[in-house]
Design a protein around this motif. Structure first.
Motif, PDB file in Angstrom:
ATOM      1  N   TYR A   1       0.840  -1.207   0.000  1.00 42.42           N
ATOM      2  CA  TYR A   1       0.000   0.000   0.000  1.00 42.42           C
ATOM      3  C   TYR A   1       0.872   1.253   0.000  1.00 42.42           C
ATOM      4  CZ  TYR A   1      -4.698  -1.931   0.853  1.00 42.42           C
ATOM      5  OH  TYR A   1      -5.916  -2.559   0.729  1.00 42.42           O
ATOM      6  N   ALA A   2       1.888   1.266   0.856  1.00 42.07           N
ATOM      7  CA  ALA A   2       2.744   2.444   1.002  1.00 42.07           C
ATOM      8  C   ALA A   2       3.457   2.773  -0.301  1.00 42.07           C
ATOM      9  CB  ALA A   2       3.754   2.222   2.126  1.00 42.07           C
TER      10      ALA A   2
ATOM     11  N   PHE B   1      -1.049   3.703   5.926  1.00 39.83           N
ATOM     12  CA  PHE B   1      -0.993   3.564   4.472  1.00 39.83           C
ATOM     13  C   PHE B   1      -2.110   2.692   3.917  1.00 39.83           C
ATOM     14  CE2 PHE B   1       3.481   4.307   5.716  1.00 39.83           C
ATOM     15  CZ  PHE B   1       3.732   5.447   4.950  1.00 39.83           C
ATOM     16  N   ARG B   2      -2.742   1.898   4.765  1.00 36.61           N
ATOM     17  CA  ARG B   2      -3.757   0.957   4.278  1.00 36.61           C
ATOM     18  C   ARG B   2      -5.090   1.666   4.070  1.00 36.61           C
ATOM     19  NH1 ARG B   2      -5.258  -4.938   6.808  1.00 36.61           N
ATOM     20  NH2 ARG B   2      -2.988  -5.134   6.590  1.00 36.61           N
ATOM     21  N   ALA B   3      -5.382   2.012   2.838  1.00 40.16           N
ATOM     22  CA  ALA B   3      -6.643   2.668   2.496  1.00 40.16           C
ATOM     23  C   ALA B   3      -6.969   2.376   1.039  1.00 40.16           C
ATOM     24  CB  ALA B   3      -6.561   4.173   2.723  1.00 40.16           C
TER      25      ALA B   3
ATOM     26  N   HIS C   1       1.935  13.300  10.887  1.00 42.50           N
ATOM     27  CA  HIS C   1       0.889  13.219  11.901  1.00 42.50           C
ATOM     28  C   HIS C   1       0.064  11.948  11.719  1.00 42.50           C
ATOM     29  CE1 HIS C   1      -2.397  15.612  14.286  1.00 42.50           C
ATOM     30  NE2 HIS C   1      -1.901  14.591  14.962  1.00 42.50           N
ATOM     31  N   ALA C   2      -0.225  11.588  10.471  1.00 44.67           N
ATOM     32  CA  ALA C   2      -1.000  10.378  10.190  1.00 44.67           C
ATOM     33  C   ALA C   2      -0.279   9.133  10.700  1.00 44.67           C
ATOM     34  CB  ALA C   2      -1.262  10.256   8.692  1.00 44.67           C
ATOM     35  N   LEU C   3       1.036   9.082  10.501  1.00 43.62           N
ATOM     36  CA  LEU C   3       1.810   7.938  10.985  1.00 43.62           C
ATOM     37  C   LEU C   3       1.789   7.879  12.509  1.00 43.62           C
ATOM     38  CD1 LEU C   3       4.949   8.086   8.641  1.00 43.62           C
ATOM     39  CD2 LEU C   3       2.793   6.854   8.305  1.00 43.62           C
ATOM     40  N   LEU C   4       1.925   9.040  13.154  1.00 45.03           N
ATOM     41  CA  LEU C   4       1.915   9.087  14.618  1.00 45.03           C
ATOM     42  C   LEU C   4       0.567   8.660  15.175  1.00 45.03           C
ATOM     43  CD1 LEU C   4       3.275   9.857  17.302  1.00 45.03           C
ATOM     44  CD2 LEU C   4       2.435  12.199  16.951  1.00 45.03           C
ATOM     45  N   LEU C   5      -0.530   9.084  14.543  1.00 44.15           N
ATOM     46  CA  LEU C   5      -1.865   8.755  15.029  1.00 44.15           C
ATOM     47  C   LEU C   5      -2.107   7.249  15.080  1.00 44.15           C
ATOM     48  CD1 LEU C   5      -4.169  11.411  13.305  1.00 44.15           C
ATOM     49  CD2 LEU C   5      -3.306  11.394  15.642  1.00 44.15           C
TER      50      LEU C   5
END
Length: 274
Positions: A45-46, A132-134, A170-174
């Protein structure tokens, strides 16, 4: 753009050097493995979906800026573009996150859209790679709703670039496997605790915490949910989500009856072979 930059392999390795140690130092679930189930799928995904998304964002930006040149008065564009970079970035965060909130909430509320978004919620162990999974449809719609107004209004390339870096980190941290709640600021800024509750497979947490940056938006719209210092007991969804990359992409388009049969076959097959 070099192929390596397009697929973001260098960036992914740098992020790994940051978040893997961070998840060891501030681990929420200490028994969770670095190479947990489904990690390989998330790497695909990434790299693959990440490259596709970059191309889509570039096309969105080009189209929006082209249209805005004929619709937005030059004085307005110059005023927006002429602001200090830090102020532009702040405005972009607010504007984009309102779009994310609206889109995200729609993906939860509308059954046809939920089938795309369920792919992201199907993971049962959260870490930084889950960001990344979306599903591509989920990603494109969300980016369009959140970023087209930003491109259309004429914010500077520098400010947009800074925002995208902040948003990605921020997305990775969340999603990271860390015990962090931001203290009193948790009502203002989205924290890992805030977003982990969004992924919780617990009735009281359903359809909560939609914002990606500003928890204040959820507080204002009545969807904020952080029960003290508690963290979710489990993550995921009750519906059977495919574990493979291709299966997850086709999932929203497969009839529920067929999915139920496939799930039943998957459970029954081992029993018939023993």
């Amino acid at each position: 753009m070099e192929p390596m930059d397009l697929f973001g392999l260098k960036t992914l390795l740098i992020c790994a050097l940051i978040f893997v140690p961070l998840e060891r130092l501030l681990a929420l679930r200490t028994q969770q493995k670095i190479f947990r189930k489904g990690l390989g799928t998330d790497v695909i995904y990434a790299l693959v979906n990440g490259a596709f998304l970059k191309i889509c964002i570039f096309l969105m930006a080009a189209g929006a800026m082209g249209v805005s040149a004929s619709l937005i008065p030059e004085k307005v564009a110059m005023t927006v573009n002429g602001q200090a970079t830090w102020l532009q970035v702040t405005e972009i965060i607010i504007l984009a996150d309102l779009g994310v909130y609206a889109s995200h909430r729609a993906f939860h509320a509308i059954p046809a859209l939920w089938r795309f978004h369920a792919i992201h919620h199907g993971i049962e162990e959260l870490d930084w790679m889950v960001a990344f999974r979306a599903h591509p449809v989920d990603q494109i719609v969300t980016k369009a709703v959140s970023l087209l107004p930003v491109f259309f209004l004429g914010f500077s390339l520098e400010a947009i670039t800074v925002y995208l870096i902040i948003a990605s980190g921020h997305a990775l941290l969340l999603h990271a496997n860390v015990r962090v709640n931001f203290g009193p600021l948790r009502w203002v800024i989205a924290s890992p605790q805030f977003h982990h509750w969004h992924h919780a497979d617990q009735r009281d947490a359903y359809d909560k915490n939609f914002a990606s940056h500003l928890a204040l938006i959820d507080a204002l719209f009545g969807t904020f949910h952080i029960p003290g210092s508690k963290m979710p007991e489990k993550y995921g969804v009750d519906e059977p989500i495919p574990t493979d990359y291709i299966g997850q992409h086709s999932y929203p388009f497969v009839r529920r009856e067929q999915q139920s049969r496939n799930a039943a076959d998957a459970v029954a097959k081992p029993a018939t072979e023993t």
